[in-house]
Design a protein around this motif. Sequence first.
Motif, PDB file in Angstrom:
ATOM      1  N   VAL A 112       0.823  -1.216   0.000  1.00  0.00           N
ATOM      2  CA  VAL A 112       0.000   0.000   0.000  1.00  0.00           C
ATOM      3  C   VAL A 112       0.853   1.260   0.000  1.00  0.00           C
ATOM      4  CG1 VAL A 112      -1.940  -1.094   1.198  1.00  0.00           C
ATOM      5  CG2 VAL A 112      -0.199   0.095   2.516  1.00  0.00           C
ATOM      6  N   ASN A 113       0.269   2.317  -0.552  1.00  0.00           N
ATOM      7  CA  ASN A 113       0.836   3.646  -0.460  1.00  0.00           C
ATOM      8  C   ASN A 113       0.312   4.231   0.849  1.00  0.00           C
ATOM      9  OD1 ASN A 113       0.637   6.634  -0.619  1.00  0.00           O
ATOM     10  ND2 ASN A 113       1.616   6.324  -2.610  1.00  0.00           N
ATOM     11  N   LEU A 114       1.196   4.560   1.772  1.00  0.00           N
ATOM     12  CA  LEU A 114       0.772   5.007   3.098  1.00  0.00           C
ATOM     13  C   LEU A 114       0.083   6.370   3.093  1.00  0.00           C
ATOM     14  CD1 LEU A 114       3.807   3.823   5.236  1.00  0.00           C
ATOM     15  CD2 LEU A 114       1.489   2.892   5.222  1.00  0.00           C
ATOM     16  N   GLN A 115       0.433   7.231   2.145  1.00  0.00           N
ATOM     17  CA  GLN A 115      -0.220   8.540   2.097  1.00  0.00           C
ATOM     18  C   GLN A 115      -1.656   8.419   1.617  1.00  0.00           C
ATOM     19  OE1 GLN A 115       2.565  10.802  -0.307  1.00  0.00           O
ATOM     20  NE2 GLN A 115       3.256  11.911   1.513  1.00  0.00           N
ATOM     21  N   LYS A 116      -1.869   7.585   0.621  1.00  0.00           N
ATOM     22  CA  LYS A 116      -3.203   7.438   0.041  1.00  0.00           C
ATOM     23  C   LYS A 116      -4.003   6.308   0.677  1.00  0.00           C
ATOM     24  CE  LYS A 116      -1.515   9.016  -4.428  1.00  0.00           C
ATOM     25  NZ  LYS A 116      -1.253   8.642  -5.822  1.00  0.00           N
ATOM     26  N   MET A 117      -3.300   5.413   1.377  1.00  0.00           N
ATOM     27  CA  MET A 117      -3.904   4.209   1.958  1.00  0.00           C
ATOM     28  C   MET A 117      -4.674   3.436   0.880  1.00  0.00           C
ATOM     29  SD  MET A 117      -2.652   3.938   4.854  1.00  0.00           S
ATOM     30  CE  MET A 117      -3.515   2.513   5.445  1.00  0.00           C
ATOM     31  N   LYS A 118      -4.006   3.280  -0.248  1.00  0.00           N
ATOM     32  CA  LYS A 118      -4.550   2.541  -1.394  1.00  0.00           C
ATOM     33  C   LYS A 118      -3.495   1.546  -1.863  1.00  0.00           C
ATOM     34  CE  LYS A 118      -8.029   5.582  -2.684  1.00  0.00           C
ATOM     35  NZ  LYS A 118      -9.357   5.270  -2.903  1.00  0.00           N
ATOM     36  N   PRO A 119      -3.929   0.504  -2.587  1.00  0.00           N
ATOM     37  CA  PRO A 119      -2.962  -0.459  -3.119  1.00  0.00           C
ATOM     38  C   PRO A 119      -1.897   0.223  -3.970  1.00  0.00           C
ATOM     39  CG  PRO A 119      -5.190  -1.287  -3.399  1.00  0.00           C
ATOM     40  CD  PRO A 119      -5.306   0.137  -2.932  1.00  0.00           C
ATOM     41  N   ASN A 120      -0.699  -0.327  -3.899  1.00  0.00           N
ATOM     42  CA  ASN A 120       0.443   0.197  -4.641  1.00  0.00           C
ATOM     43  C   ASN A 120       1.132  -0.988  -5.314  1.00  0.00           C
ATOM     44  OD1 ASN A 120       2.233   2.866  -4.613  1.00  0.00           O
ATOM     45  ND2 ASN A 120       3.614   1.112  -4.624  1.00  0.00           N
ATOM     46  N   ALA A 121       1.545  -0.819  -6.550  1.00  0.00           N
ATOM     47  CA  ALA A 121       2.281  -1.894  -7.220  1.00  0.00           C
ATOM     48  C   ALA A 121       3.537  -2.214  -6.424  1.00  0.00           C
ATOM     49  CB  ALA A 121       2.639  -1.481  -8.642  1.00  0.00           C
TER      50      ALA A 121
END
Length: 134
Positions: A112-121
């Motif tokens: 995850v991208n911690l800033q967006k709290m969304k999945p990250n490749a």
Amino acid sequence: MLISTLPIRIYYEDTDAGGIVYYANYLKFFERGRTEFLREYDIQQDTLLQQNIAFVVKKVEMDCIKAARFNQLIDVETEVTSYRKASLMFTQKIFNESRELLCQADTLIACVNLQKMKPNAIPTEIIEVITRAS
């Protein structure tokens, strides 16, 4: 696939009043195993955190088969059994000194991208490490 083995001594603090490992502590042993797996293959989580990337547990399926006891030496075996664009599946097993299977788990880890709290490749360099062993 890559496999990592982490030896752990069972301390009194890991057990209940009867000297048997409390079930939730297996999750801690598995977490340590995954961390050491990444470290062993030069995947630095602190560097990823500086890039606002983290691995988080999405799902765990655990099967407690036989009790681990105070003062035993156990081995936590960890391997990545599959991966997708933004997730890793770890299969982990805990064995006693006689190589009896005590506990096993399949853990789905999301990147995850911690800033967006969304999945990250998952970063390419990590996929390269995992696929080299396939």
